[in-house]
Write an enzyme that holds these catalytic residues in place. Structure first.
Site, PDB file in Angstrom:
ATOM      1  CB  CYS A 277      -0.951   0.056   1.192  1.00 53.05           C
ATOM      2  SG  CYS A 277      -2.108  -1.281   1.241  1.00 53.05           S
TER       3      CYS A 277
ATOM      4  NE  ARG B 199       4.802   1.641   0.089  1.00 53.47           N
ATOM      5  CZ  ARG B 199       5.407   1.808   1.257  1.00 53.47           C
ATOM      6  NH1 ARG B 199       6.632   2.259   1.274  1.00 53.47           N
ATOM      7  NH2 ARG B 199       4.804   1.523   2.384  1.00 53.47           N
TER       8      ARG B 199
ATOM      9  CD1 TRP C  53       0.264  -6.385  -2.671  1.00 55.48           C
ATOM     10  CD2 TRP C  53      -0.150  -6.970  -0.548  1.00 55.48           C
ATOM     11  NE1 TRP C  53       0.753  -7.651  -2.479  1.00 55.48           N
ATOM     12  CE2 TRP C  53       0.510  -8.041  -1.196  1.00 55.48           C
ATOM     13  CE3 TRP C  53      -0.509  -7.124   0.787  1.00 55.48           C
ATOM     14  CZ2 TRP C  53       0.820  -9.226  -0.542  1.00 55.48           C
ATOM     15  CZ3 TRP C  53      -0.208  -8.306   1.437  1.00 55.48           C
ATOM     16  CH2 TRP C  53       0.454  -9.348   0.768  1.00 55.48           C
TER      17      TRP C  53
ATOM     18  CG  ASN D 250       0.816   1.333   4.373  1.00 57.30           C
ATOM     19  OD1 ASN D 250       0.564   0.131   4.429  1.00 57.30           O
ATOM     20  ND2 ASN D 250       2.042   1.803   4.253  1.00 57.30           N
ATOM     21  N   GLY D 251      -1.621  -0.268   6.297  1.00 55.30           N
ATOM     22  CA  GLY D 251      -1.498  -0.989   7.571  1.00 55.30           C
ATOM     23  C   GLY D 251      -2.691  -1.918   7.744  1.00 55.30           C
TER      24      GLY D 251
ATOM     25  CD  GLU E 288      18.637 -13.682  -2.133  1.00 52.39           C
ATOM     26  OE1 GLU E 288      17.829 -14.075  -1.276  1.00 52.39           O
ATOM     27  OE2 GLU E 288      18.491 -12.629  -2.774  1.00 52.39           O
TER      28      GLU E 288
ATOM     29  CE  LYS F  61      16.032 -11.878  -5.283  1.00 60.63           C
ATOM     30  NZ  LYS F  61      16.244 -11.918  -3.922  1.00 60.63           N
TER      31      LYS F  61
ATOM     32  CD  GLU G 255      11.991 -12.437  -4.792  1.00 66.02           C
ATOM     33  OE1 GLU G 255      11.181 -11.953  -4.019  1.00 66.02           O
ATOM     34  OE2 GLU G 255      13.228 -12.316  -4.645  1.00 66.02           O
TER      35      GLU G 255
ATOM     36  CG  HIS H 180      19.728 -38.073   4.620  1.00 65.98           C
ATOM     37  ND1 HIS H 180      20.092 -39.263   5.185  1.00 65.98           N
ATOM     38  CD2 HIS H 180      20.836 -37.288   4.645  1.00 65.98           C
ATOM     39  CE1 HIS H 180      21.354 -39.210   5.568  1.00 65.98           C
ATOM     40  NE2 HIS H 180      21.833 -38.016   5.247  1.00 65.98           N
TER      41      HIS H 180
ATOM     42  CE  LYS I 140      12.710  -3.249  -2.307  1.00 66.85           C
ATOM     43  NZ  LYS I 140      13.576  -4.381  -2.656  1.00 66.85           N
TER      44      LYS I 140
HETATM   45  C1  F6R Z   1      13.205 -11.121  -1.677  1.00 66.48           C
HETATM   46  C2  F6R Z   1      12.781 -10.026  -0.821  1.00 66.48           C
HETATM   47  C3  F6R Z   1      12.113 -10.347   0.461  1.00 66.48           C
HETATM   48  C4  F6R Z   1      12.665  -9.427   1.561  1.00 66.48           C
HETATM   49  C5  F6R Z   1      11.864  -9.623   2.862  1.00 66.48           C
HETATM   50  C6  F6R Z   1      12.391  -8.742   3.969  1.00 66.48           C
HETATM   51  O1  F6R Z   1      13.779 -10.651  -2.851  1.00 66.48           O
HETATM   52  O2  F6R Z   1      12.949  -8.881  -1.162  1.00 66.48           O
HETATM   53  O3  F6R Z   1      12.245 -11.684   0.813  1.00 66.48           O
HETATM   54  O4  F6R Z   1      14.020  -9.723   1.756  1.00 66.48           O
HETATM   55  O5  F6R Z   1      10.511  -9.302   2.632  1.00 66.48           O
HETATM   56  O6  F6R Z   1      12.287  -7.392   3.656  1.00 66.48           O
HETATM   57  P1  F6R Z   1      13.131  -6.323   4.431  1.00 66.48           P
HETATM   58  O7  F6R Z   1      14.563  -6.572   4.165  1.00 66.48           O
HETATM   59  O8  F6R Z   1      12.670  -4.981   3.888  1.00 66.48           O
HETATM   60  O9  F6R Z   1      12.795  -6.478   5.884  1.00 66.48           O
END
Ligand code: F6R
Length: 588
Positions: free
Chosen positions: A2, A27, A73, A97-98, A463, A467, A470, A486, A583
């Site tokens: 949001c 976001r 969102w 937002n929230g 990681e 990537k 997502e 296993h 985001k």
């Molecule tokens: C993956 C990604 C998320 C963030 C997670 C934590 O690419 O961006 O997994 O790492 O939502 O977000 P922050 O770092 O803002 O607390």
């Protein structure tokens, strides 16, 4: 998650609000809406989908001095016009937002007072409450003040009232909000990028503070409605730093900033192979808990290995959404480290607050300056990544990993290791210049891809797999290489794609054997390593420059990020704004 933007000023408010919403697109959202006054009457337009859809629905010839806008969102109720913001009840129109946690209870109460709700959202109780209070006493500031004791949950609110068309109001609890001052008007916004086109001067609103904003005046009150003076902040970077600068996507642009981000983060903490005063004194802690979400959690796993190996201090790494609800065995020598790019992730913030309540010192590793986590921690260390717009984190991961390595050296007092950072930016540049499309082409049509590695390489597998998931919607799954036999190895068959990571000297031979086990079952292996290995164990090879293990993850993550990017591109995905993602995840 949001986004809120509001403007009141001498210039046309709608284009300014829409510009701001466009900058907050990163976001994540699924509908958008605006409210504005024209000829003394409120107008609200909302649409499901992109901001461009909303823009097409707005009249072209409108000139208005005040507007509020929102990208939603969906949390409570599907993405629909009715559930989109702004929400209106009586004389009040609100963007939020929230999450209002006690909304059901509040709805019940307000229904008894004959309030009719039209949406399924939690937000609608806010204009309803404001309107209800206003009927009792028509003082807008007092109505907003009353929310504090009535509403539980998190909120950043932009509020307008039909009876006061000269002022925009804002308040917050838990969710971020800034107030910005431009030459010919003033803004509210969820984040700094929304206002950079017009100004770089802003104030951070603290919990329960209320802003009353007119064309030429910003007045901020504390929770007792006493006027207060806030420090004016200046965003130091260039507005251009949040533009694409010729790159096709923010994700690619941000990956290509990694050599500079590395240098900026390193130079902020170290000079002449010594730490500057920017590093706090941390040597008395005997136990560390690292708490974070998603990619930041994987940085925590790398941090665990580095700190344990160098400083011989036990480190546990926990996912923030679990941490609050489990038994955490602290003592007075425990340090809780929270890692968060945005500094607003609700789960991480809640974990930080829990540790603080329990009297435990906290250290935040954060990118966004002045964010809630940065402000509430005992110590705050900033990474110097600059604004990260793409939803999938890349440069912040690299900067967090750099800072974790520096922290491990600092805690263990192994200053001799700082020399391994010198010149690393050249190696980062070298990796950025390689072409990763050939690897992407080999795997982009697959639906399941295995990532295997041990120790820090396993954290990097997690990681790499995230990537891919997502940005490409491919099920990338990470396994500790030794665990495969296993159970999971039963899934490996001819041509199953396996990305093996083997950079850790300590476990190199063992990891290579595990990779060979998959090759023996005819898997299609892409090997990422920094050492010569038997050529029978891979189909494609990515060589990483050989460096000390303290800095090795900083390099290894780069091909993983670029493979993720190239695969998403080949599949035609919306790389910077993947579906269902936001985001900054400000709900728990
Ligand atoms: C993956 C990604 C998320 C963030 C997670 C934590 O690419 O961006 O997994 O790492 O939502 O977000 P922050 O770092 O803002 O607390």
């Amino acid at each position: 998650m949001c986004g809120i933007v509001g403007y009141v000023g001498k210039e046309n408010a709608l284009p300014r609000v829409l510009d701001g919403l466009n900058f907050l697109e990163y976001r994540g959202y699924d509908s958008a809406g605006v409210a504005y006054f024209t000829n003394g009457k409120i107008k609200i337009t909302k649409e499901v989908g992109r901001i461009s859809v909303l823009e097409k629905k707005l009249p072209k010839d409108i000139y208005t001095n005040m507007a509020i806008g929102h990208t939603r969102w969906a949390t409570h109720g599907e993405a629909s016009k009715i559930n989109s913001h702004p929400h209106r009840q009586g004389k009040f129109t609100v963007v939020h937002n929230g999450i209002i946690e006690n909304y059901a209870e509040l709805k019940k109460e307000l229904k008894k007072a004959k309030v009719k709700f039209i949406s399924e959202t939690d937000t609608e109780v806010i204009p309803a409450l404001l309107n209800y209070y206003y009927q009792q006493e028509p003082n807008i500031l007092k109505c907003i003040q009353k929310l504090k004791n009535k509403v539980t949950g998190s909120y950043a609110l932009g509020i307008i009232c039909d009876d006061d068309q000269d002022h925009l109001y804002a308040t917050r609890c838990g969710s971020p909000l800034i107030i910005a001052k431009a030459a010919k008007g003033n803004f509210i916004a969820s984040d700094v990028p929304a206002i950079l086109k017009y100004t770089n001067k802003y104030y951070l609103l603290d919990e329960y503070e209320i802003a009353q904003i007119s064309m030429n005046k910003i007045t901020i009150y504390n929770a007792d409605l006493k006027e207060i003076t806030k420090e004016e902040l200046t965003f130091a970077g260039q507005a251009e730093s949040i533009l694409l600068n010729g790159y096709e996507h923010y994700m690619l642009k941000e990956i290509h900033e990694e050599d500079q981000v590395f240098l900026d983060t390193f130079n902020y903490y170290v000079t002449d192979n010594k730490f500057k005063k920017t590093m706090p004194h941390l040597k008395n802690y005997r136990q560390i808990h690292i708490v974070a979400c998603g990619s930041a959690y994987y940085v925590g796993l790398i941090g665990k290995f580095l700190i344990e190996r160098l400083a011989q201090i036990p480190v546990t790494v926990e996912v923030a959404s679990e941490y609050r609800y489990q038994e955490n065995f602290y003592n007075k020598q425990t340090l809780v480290i929270i890692i968060s790019q945005s500094g607003e992730t609700a789960d991480s913030l809640a974990a930080l607050r829990k540790a603080k309540e329990d009297g435990i010192d906290t250290l935040a590793i954060v990118n966004v300056i002045g964010s809630s986590i940065a402000r509430e921690a005992t110590y705050t260390l900033y990474i110097k990544a600059g604004p990260e717009i793409a939803v999938a984190t890349t440069k912040a991961f690299l900067a967090q990993t750099t800072l974790m390595a520096l922290l491990a050296i600092h805690i263990s007092n192994r200053l001799d290791l700082l020399k391994h950072f010198n010149g690393l930016e050249q190696k980062i540049k070298y990796l950025l210049q390689q072409d990763y499309r050939q690897y992407a082409k080999a795997i982009y049509q697959e639906e399941n891809i295995f990532y295997i590695g041990r120790q820090m390489d396993y954290a990097l597998c997690l990681e790499g797999a995230l990537k891919l998931k997502e940005t490409s919607y491919i099920n990338g799954v990470a396994y500790q290489a030794g665990e495969l036999k296993h159970g999971t190895i039963s899934l490996i068959k001819e041509n199953t794609p396996v990305i093996g990571i083997a950079t850790e000297a300590k476990v190199m031979a063992k990891t290579i054997s595990n990779i060979k086990e998959t090759k023996a079952r005819k898997a299609q292996v892409i090997l990422i390593t920094n050492q010569d290995v038997p050529d029978k164990c891979y189909d494609k090879l990515i060589m990483i420059p050989k460096v000390h293990e303290i800095v090795s993850p900083i390099l290894t993550v780069i091909p993983l990020q670029l493979i993720g990017y190239e695969v998403a591109k080949l599949r035609g995905c919306d790389i910077d704004k993947p579906k269902n993602l936001a985001k900054s995840v400000t709900v728990e």
